[in-house]
Enzyme design. Structure first.
Site, mmCIF file in Angstrom:
data_model
loop_
_atom_site.group_PDB
_atom_site.id
_atom_site.type_symbol
_atom_site.label_atom_id
_atom_site.label_comp_id
_atom_site.label_asym_id
_atom_site.label_seq_id
_atom_site.Cartn_x
_atom_site.Cartn_y
_atom_site.Cartn_z
ATOM 1 N N GLY A 134 0.822 -1.201 0.000
ATOM 2 C CA GLY A 134 0.000 0.000 0.000
ATOM 3 C C GLY A 134 0.858 1.254 0.000
ATOM 4 O O GLY A 134 2.064 1.218 0.295
ATOM 5 N N CYS A 135 0.254 2.384 -0.337
ATOM 6 C CA CYS A 135 1.018 3.631 -0.482
ATOM 7 C C CYS A 135 1.507 4.166 0.864
ATOM 8 O O CYS A 135 2.706 4.434 1.032
ATOM 9 C CB CYS A 135 0.191 4.671 -1.226
ATOM 10 S SG CYS A 135 -1.453 4.962 -0.548
ATOM 11 N N PHE A 136 0.609 4.325 1.835
ATOM 12 C CA PHE A 136 1.052 4.735 3.166
ATOM 13 C C PHE A 136 2.059 3.731 3.722
ATOM 14 O O PHE A 136 3.064 4.112 4.341
ATOM 15 C CB PHE A 136 -0.136 4.828 4.130
ATOM 16 C CG PHE A 136 -0.847 6.146 4.140
ATOM 17 C CD1 PHE A 136 -0.162 7.340 4.270
ATOM 18 C CD2 PHE A 136 -2.232 6.192 4.049
ATOM 19 C CE1 PHE A 136 -0.816 8.560 4.303
ATOM 20 C CE2 PHE A 136 -2.906 7.409 4.076
ATOM 21 C CZ PHE A 136 -2.198 8.593 4.203
ATOM 22 N N ALA A 137 1.774 2.437 3.511
ATOM 23 C CA ALA A 137 2.655 1.391 4.033
ATOM 24 C C ALA A 137 4.065 1.529 3.478
ATOM 25 O O ALA A 137 5.051 1.357 4.199
ATOM 26 C CB ALA A 137 2.083 0.011 3.707
#
Length: 325
Positions: A134-137
Site C-alpha cells: 500500500g502507499c502509506f505502508a
C-alpha cells in the site's frame, strides 16, 4: 518483450501503469480490461494519453500474457481470479490488498510474495505472484526498516502522514469532491488504518521482538498526489550514527535517498523515488519520508517488481522526472 495485461484499466493506478509501460523498452501492453469502458479509447478515461497510444479498452482477456497487473478495488482480486483463470506461466502483480498479509498470501495454489523491493528483493526475483504494498505502508516502512534491522525500535512510534486526493481512487465520494477538498484538511481512520497490518508485519520480519504500538494518524491533503509522512520515536543513537545506519541499509536501493536536509513532496512527485530525512532533538528522532502515492506507492513500484521478476535492472522504464515547480 514482456506481454502485459492490465485489469481495472480506468483507475488512477492503471493510468500510471499505462504511462510507464508504453515507454518501457521491454514491455508490450496486450490489453487493458475495463467493463465500464469496453471498446472505448484509453483516452476516454486517461485524457493525457491522447495522441500517445492507439488502443481501446476491452472486456475480454488474453489468458496467456506474461504478466497480469490487477488494479482493482480492495477485496476484488480474489473474485476476479476465480472467474478468470490464467496460464500457469502468467505472473501476477496485485495492487490491491487481497494478498499482502501472511495469512492471506496463499490462494488457489499460488503463494504471493510481499512486494517491497527494499525488504524482499531476493524473494521478488524468484516469485511468480506479488502483493504490491500500500502507499502509506511504503512510505512508513521505508522510514522504519533501518531501525528495525538493527533492533533499535524499543518505544511506540508516532506517525502523521498526509496523502493527496488520488489516494481515494477515481470514484467520487463526499470527501473527494473539489468543493470539499479544496482549501481543506482532515484526518481519517485514525489509529486503525488498514495499512497498519502490513507495516507491523514487515517490522516484525526484521525485529521480531518489537511489540510496541505504531500510532498512525492519516490525513487528507488538498493536493492531487504525494505522501508526506513524519514519524518520531525515542532513540539513544546520535544523528551521525543513525545516518550511517540508514545509508548502509539503502546503499544498494536505487530509489531511496537518505539526507539530513529538510525535504518536500515536490522532490518525489511524478517519480518512483522515496527521500528520507533524519533529524534528532534530545532523545527523539524525527524521520520524514516522501513518495508519490501513485508511483512508488503503487504503479511505479509494481513495474519495479516486474523488472525484478523478469531479470531486468529494477530501474528500467522508471527514470522519471519530478516536477519542481
Amino acid at each position: 518483450m514482456i506481454n502485459i495485461g492490465i485489469i481495472g484499466g480506468s483507475g488512477y493506478t492503471a493510468g500510471e501503469l499505462i504511462r510507464i509501460l508504453m515507454f518501457h523498452p521491454n514491455a508490450k501492453i496486450d490489453f487493458v480490461y475495463s467493463t465500464t469502458n469496453a471498446e472505448k479509447p484509453l483516452s476516454v478515461a486517461h485524457q493525457d494519453l491522447m495522441g500517445d497510444i492507439e488502443m481501446n479498452f476491452t472486456d475480454t482477456v488474453n489468458p496467456n500474457v506474461n504478466v497480469l497487473f490487477l488494479c482493482l478495488g480492495h477485496g476484488k482480486s480474489i473474485s476476479f481470479l476465480k472467474e478468470n483463470p490464467f496460464a500457469s506461466h502468467t505472473k501476477i502483480i496485485d495492487l490491491g490488498n487481497d494478498f499482502r498479509l501472511i495469512n492471506d498470501k496463499d490462494f488457489d495454489g499460488k503463494s504471493f510474495v510481499y512486494g517491497l523491493p527494499e525488504l524482499n528483493k531476493t524473494s521478488i526475483k524468484n516469485a511468480n505472484y506479488i502483493a504490491n504494498p500500500g502507499c502509506f505502508a511504503t512510505a512508513i516502512q521505508l522510514a522504519l526498516l533501518p531501525l528495525a534491522a538493527d533492533g533499535l525500535l524499543s518505544e511506540d512510534v508516532h506517525i502523521n502522514a498526509t496523502t493527496g486526493s488520488t489516494g481515494a481512487g477515481v470514484s467520487l465520494s463526499t470527501t473527494s469532491h473539489f468543493s470539499w477538498r479544496n482549501n481543506n484538511f482532515s484526518h481519517y481512520k485514525a489509529f486503525e488504518h488498514q495499512h497498519l497490518g502490513e507495516i507491523n508485519q514487515s517490522i516484525n520480519q526484521l525485529q521480531a521482538s518489537y511489540a510496541n504500538e505504531l500510532i498512525f494518524v492519516p490525513n487528507r491533503g488538498d493536493f492531487p498526489r504525494g505522501i508526506f509522512a513524519t514519524l518520531y520515536t525515542k532513540s539513544d543513537e546520535s544523528l551521525e550514527e543513525l545516518l550511517t545506519k540508514y545509508q548502509a541499509f539503502y546503499k544498494d536501493q536505487p530509489f531511496v535517498t537518505v539526507t539530513t536536509e529538510n525535504i518536500n513532496m515536490k522532490q518525489v512527485v511524478q517519480t518512483n523515488k522515496c527521500i528520507i530525512s533524519l533529524m534528532k532533538k534530545g532523545n527523539r528522532v524525527l524521520i520524514t519520508s516522501v513518495i508519490d502515492n501513485l508511483l512508488k506507492g503503487a504503479s511505479g513500484q509494481a513495474v519495479q517488481n516486474m523488472n525484478l521478476m523478469f531479470g531486468l535492472n529494477e530501474t528500467t522504464g522508471l527514470h522519471l522526472k519530478p516536477s519542481g515547480f
